[in-house]
Design an enzyme around this catalytic site. Structure first.
Site, PDB file in Angstrom:
ATOM      1  N   GLY A 137      45.260  17.768   6.284  1.00 22.15           N
ATOM      2  CA  GLY A 137      46.452  16.952   5.987  1.00 22.15           C
ATOM      3  C   GLY A 137      47.163  16.570   7.267  1.00 22.15           C
ATOM      4  N   GLN A 171      53.448  14.208   7.349  1.00 24.89           N
ATOM      5  CA  GLN A 171      54.704  14.369   8.094  1.00 24.89           C
ATOM      6  C   GLN A 171      54.666  15.577   9.027  1.00 24.89           C
ATOM      7  OE1 GLN A 171      58.131  15.657   5.885  1.00 24.89           O
ATOM      8  NE2 GLN A 171      59.603  14.749   7.306  1.00 24.89           N
ATOM      9  N   TYR A 201      54.501  21.014  -8.837  1.00 23.47           N
ATOM     10  CA  TYR A 201      54.554  21.318  -7.407  1.00 23.47           C
ATOM     11  C   TYR A 201      54.919  22.789  -7.204  1.00 23.47           C
ATOM     12  CZ  TYR A 201      56.042  20.815  -2.491  1.00 23.47           C
ATOM     13  OH  TYR A 201      56.186  20.935  -1.137  1.00 23.47           O
TER      14      TYR A 201
HETATM   15  C1  AKB Z   1      59.556  17.941  -1.287  1.00 24.95           C
HETATM   16  O1  AKB Z   1      60.687  17.450  -1.382  1.00 24.95           O
HETATM   17  O2  AKB Z   1      58.712  17.879  -2.179  1.00 24.95           O
HETATM   18  C2  AKB Z   1      59.228  18.710  -0.033  1.00 24.95           C
HETATM   19  C3  AKB Z   1      59.538  20.154  -0.197  1.00 24.95           C
HETATM   20  C4  AKB Z   1      60.937  20.619  -0.073  1.00 24.95           C
HETATM   21  O3  AKB Z   1      58.667  20.935  -0.417  1.00 24.95           O
HETATM   22  N1  AKB Z   1      59.907  18.165   1.083  1.00 24.95           N
END
Ligand code: AKB
Length: 327
Positions: free
Chosen positions: A8, A12, A142
């Site tokens: 990756g 960023q 996530y």
């Molecule tokens: C997101 O906003 O998904 C990321 C994180 C805080 O993991 N920047």
């Protein structure tokens, strides 16, 4: 001598981590792997860049073998908002990708850096001074993928002796490359809008406090945790780390000091707002401070000043390049 693979790498964090690792370990010792985003043209011309979809374990295993890799910074991951838009893909990339990395690391004896996130917490987590060890019941894919990742890294360490280490990153602010698909992205977008239009419409509501960090601190944290004495690491796979906590209106006020007349308005995105509301306001990162000496260098004021300066230079450079091309 370390031989490092960054997955990756065109994202960023990777874009900022690559030069820092080159400086520390020598450019020839860092292999960068990307998949979706186009890498810097300079990288494409060298044999340091390889194409890798982390879901393909055979390709990954060959890269590690052929380049004699001993450390993997595994950054390939979908961010929170993107993951909510395609949860199945998020599981595949974030969890199966990590599983492949750990399996290759197990067989080829590599250390692994894993970036977890404030997203590994959920609505039932204490939101203020969020402890190192606490309730983790995220409701986003996530978050589910990040908690799974933390546990997988622990498992591979305890059962197979893989030297896996990680930190829970807050929102990261940088000028090199845009984040793309995160909930904390507003804290980067706002700088571009301020310098271009002197105004910004924020997708999070005022009063939404989140942990944040400037990229130079984040890169240093990733390198420092990997260089820490293994014996001192108790919470080795998911250290809370933070540098500042602010709400959008406080960031806007800090920017206004450098961009007079700058103003912020709000058009709240309910999906990203719900994600942000389920994350901590401010984490307790004392475990990282005690176990490997974590210490941020940039607070809100210092970060804002540097971001405005660096982004201004970048924009001037891009405009000059555009004029050169036209002439
Ligand atoms: C997101 O906003 O998904 C990321 C994180 C805080 O993991 N920047």
């Amino acid at each position: 001598m370390k031989k490092i693979l960054i997955t990756g790498a065109t994202g960023q964090i990777g874009t900022a981590l690559f030069p820092a690792l080159c400086k520390r370990y020598g450019r020839g010792n860092i292999i960068v792997a990307g998949h979706n985003r186009k890498p810097d043209p300079g990288l494409l011309e060298t044999d340091l860049y390889v194409t890798l979809d982390v879901r393909d374990r055979d390709v990954l295993a060959n890269i590690v073998k052929n380049h004699h890799i001993d450390t993997i910074y595994h950054l390939a991951s979908l961010l929170s908002a993107k993951a909510e838009a395609d949860p199945q893909l998020a599981w595949d990339v974030n969890v199966n990708g990590l599983y492949n990395v750990l399996e290759v690391a197990r067989h080829q004896h590599c250390a692994v850096f894993y970036p977890s996130s404030i997203g590994a917490f959920g609505p039932t987590t204490p939101q203020d001074n969020t402890p190192q060890v606490t309730v983790q019941r995220p409701r986003t894919m996530y978050g589910v993928s990040k908690v799974t990742g933390e546990l997988l890294c622990d498992y591979y360490h305890h059962h197979y002796g893989v030297d896996a280490r990680g930190i829970r990153f807050p929102g990261l602010i940088s000028y090199e490359v845009l984040p793309g698909g995160g909930t904390t992205d507003y804290a980067v977008d706002i700088f571009y809008a301020a310098l271009k239009d002197k105004k910004y419409t924020c997708f999070l509501a005022p009063g939404t406090y989140l942990d944040m960090m400037y990229m130079p601190d984040a890169v240093r944290a990733a390198i420092e945790v990997m260089e820490a004495e293994p014996g001192s690491l108790i919470d080795r796979n998911a250290f809370n780390v933070t540098a500042m906590s602010f709400a959008p209106e406080e960031l806007a006020a800090a920017i206004e000091q450098h961009v007079p007349g700058f103003s912020i308005s709000y058009d709240v995105d309910p999906v990203r707002q719900a994600i942000a509301d389920s994350w901590p306001n401010h984490m307790d990162d004392s475990a990282a401070r005690e176990q490997w000496g974590w210490q941020p260098r940039y607070d809100l004021q210092a970060m804002t000043k540097d971001m405005v300066e660096k982004l201004n230079k970048k924009i001037e450079g891009t405009e000059a390049e555009g004029r050169k091309k036209k002439a």
